[in-house]
Motif scaffolding. Sequence first.
Motif, PDB file in Angstrom:
ATOM      1  N   GLU A 157     -30.835 -37.537  79.850  1.00 47.62           N
ATOM      2  CA  GLU A 157     -30.075 -38.665  79.310  1.00 47.62           C
ATOM      3  C   GLU A 157     -30.062 -39.819  80.319  1.00 47.62           C
ATOM      4  O   GLU A 157     -29.016 -40.175  80.851  1.00 47.62           O
ATOM      5  CB  GLU A 157     -28.645 -38.245  78.995  1.00 47.62           C
ATOM      6  N   PRO A 158     -31.201 -40.419  80.598  1.00 50.02           N
ATOM      7  CA  PRO A 158     -31.234 -41.524  81.563  1.00 50.02           C
ATOM      8  C   PRO A 158     -30.628 -42.802  80.981  1.00 50.02           C
ATOM      9  O   PRO A 158     -30.676 -43.037  79.777  1.00 50.02           O
ATOM     10  CB  PRO A 158     -32.730 -41.699  81.826  1.00 50.02           C
ATOM     11  N   PHE A 159     -30.034 -43.584  81.841  1.00 51.56           N
ATOM     12  CA  PHE A 159     -29.618 -44.944  81.485  1.00 51.56           C
ATOM     13  C   PHE A 159     -29.671 -45.781  82.747  1.00 51.56           C
ATOM     14  O   PHE A 159     -29.736 -45.245  83.855  1.00 51.56           O
ATOM     15  CB  PHE A 159     -28.231 -44.979  80.840  1.00 51.56           C
ATOM     16  N   ALA A 160     -29.673 -47.101  82.573  1.00 47.99           N
ATOM     17  CA  ALA A 160     -29.818 -48.021  83.696  1.00 47.99           C
ATOM     18  C   ALA A 160     -28.666 -49.012  83.719  1.00 47.99           C
ATOM     19  O   ALA A 160     -27.804 -49.014  82.832  1.00 47.99           O
ATOM     20  CB  ALA A 160     -31.166 -48.752  83.613  1.00 47.99           C
ATOM     21  N   ILE A 161     -28.671 -49.878  84.711  1.00 48.90           N
ATOM     22  CA  ILE A 161     -27.586 -50.851  84.870  1.00 48.90           C
ATOM     23  C   ILE A 161     -27.485 -51.783  83.673  1.00 48.90           C
ATOM     24  O   ILE A 161     -26.393 -52.197  83.283  1.00 48.90           O
ATOM     25  CB  ILE A 161     -27.779 -51.663  86.187  1.00 48.90           C
ATOM     26  N   ASP A 162     -28.611 -52.089  83.028  1.00 44.73           N
ATOM     27  CA  ASP A 162     -28.563 -52.936  81.840  1.00 44.73           C
ATOM     28  C   ASP A 162     -27.832 -52.245  80.698  1.00 44.73           C
ATOM     29  O   ASP A 162     -27.145 -52.898  79.898  1.00 44.73           O
ATOM     30  CB  ASP A 162     -29.977 -53.316  81.396  1.00 44.73           C
ATOM     31  N   ASP A 163     -27.979 -50.926  80.607  1.00 48.31           N
ATOM     32  CA  ASP A 163     -27.252 -50.180  79.574  1.00 48.31           C
ATOM     33  C   ASP A 163     -25.752 -50.207  79.861  1.00 48.31           C
ATOM     34  O   ASP A 163     -24.933 -50.335  78.943  1.00 48.31           O
ATOM     35  CB  ASP A 163     -27.752 -48.734  79.524  1.00 48.31           C
ATOM     36  N   VAL A 164     -25.400 -50.087  81.138  1.00 53.24           N
ATOM     37  CA  VAL A 164     -23.990 -50.144  81.526  1.00 53.24           C
ATOM     38  C   VAL A 164     -23.403 -51.517  81.188  1.00 53.24           C
ATOM     39  O   VAL A 164     -22.342 -51.625  80.566  1.00 53.24           O
ATOM     40  CB  VAL A 164     -23.824 -49.855  83.031  1.00 53.24           C
ATOM     41  N   ALA A 165     -24.109 -52.567  81.588  1.00 48.01           N
ATOM     42  CA  ALA A 165     -23.622 -53.924  81.331  1.00 48.01           C
ATOM     43  C   ALA A 165     -23.598 -54.221  79.837  1.00 48.01           C
ATOM     44  O   ALA A 165     -22.655 -54.842  79.326  1.00 48.01           O
ATOM     45  CB  ALA A 165     -24.505 -54.937  82.062  1.00 48.01           C
ATOM     46  N   GLY A 166     -24.639 -53.776  79.129  1.00 39.71           N
ATOM     47  CA  GLY A 166     -24.695 -54.022  77.687  1.00 39.71           C
ATOM     48  C   GLY A 166     -23.558 -53.354  76.953  1.00 39.71           C
ATOM     49  O   GLY A 166     -22.946 -53.944  76.045  1.00 39.71           O
ATOM     50  N   GLY A 167     -23.236 -52.107  77.344  1.00 44.63           N
ATOM     51  CA  GLY A 167     -22.121 -51.420  76.711  1.00 44.63           C
ATOM     52  C   GLY A 167     -20.796 -52.109  76.987  1.00 44.63           C
ATOM     53  O   GLY A 167     -19.930 -52.200  76.104  1.00 44.63           O
TER      54      GLY A 167
END
Length: 329
Positions: free
Chosen positions: A203-213
């Motif tokens: 279940e990878p995610f990146a900083i853009d996913d964090v900011a987008g959420g």
Amino acid sequence: MNAEAPDASVETPADPGRIVLLTASHRVAPGLLSWPAWQTLHAADRVLCADPDQPQLPYLREAGVHVEHATPSADELVADCAGGRTVVVLTGGEGNAPLTDGLARLGGSGRTRMPDLELLPGSYDLPGARLLDLVQVMDRIRRSCPWTSQKTHRGLAKYAIEEAYELVEAIEDGDRTELREELGDVLLQVVFHARIAEEDPEEPFAIDDVAGGLVEKLIHRHPHVFGDETAETPEDVHAHWLRTKAIEKQRTSVTEGVPLGQPGLALAAKLASRVRTAELDVPLPTGDSIGYDLLALAVAAEANGTDPEAALRAAARAYRDAILAVEGA
């Protein structure tokens, strides 16, 4: 009386020309230059760039701007401008220190007639642009640092708690310098964990996913700002927030989402706040230990609008000051 004719033997000094140092931020997409920058580039007699990998070059070629790969000295550049010519030197956002230092020395000597020197920003950093630098630096450290490359979410957890406490201390001290530094340390924890999360095989995610959420959450929970609802008071805003959060979470208990690992007084106050908001009638448990007395005090403080954790911390700091005073007497 007739005016004397000008002496043809006296030469008029040649126009020394113009040097334009065109900077472009690496944080802005290549090709997105300002209109004055494009005008200057098209009108220039020469456009020079020392870096053959400058990201702007393909876009300049596509726009019909001929760019020469050259690294002229200050003397060569001044000579090239003689006769009213305009030479543009394309640099990165950090500029070209050796060239500007050389031009400053020439101008300061008084022996050279200097061309006009103009610094033209071709693109500007938007607010938050340095966050891109932070992400790049974190990525490199994660790949290259023996300590950082081995860290896990669990191994970093204690640092997040420590940095949060140091931030609170900076706020309570009113130290603006410390506040800025501690905010950076808390931000580091966010970026660090997000970078580690990229490597998760399932279940990878990146900083853009964090900011987008986070962006989606903020917009959804502020319908009075981004939607059609209205909010005239802070209480209205709080009600909106609780309503949308309840729809999002679909919790079966008001205790869900309350971290049990937080300090005791804060935990008691948070539970009391949830109970009060939900208008539940929950009698306080009783017992013989001081913990139950503290629980009752925390619940009463929360009901009166006082943060018991902050109040106790302020009292403890006063106690610390009293200790220091006695020790210094």
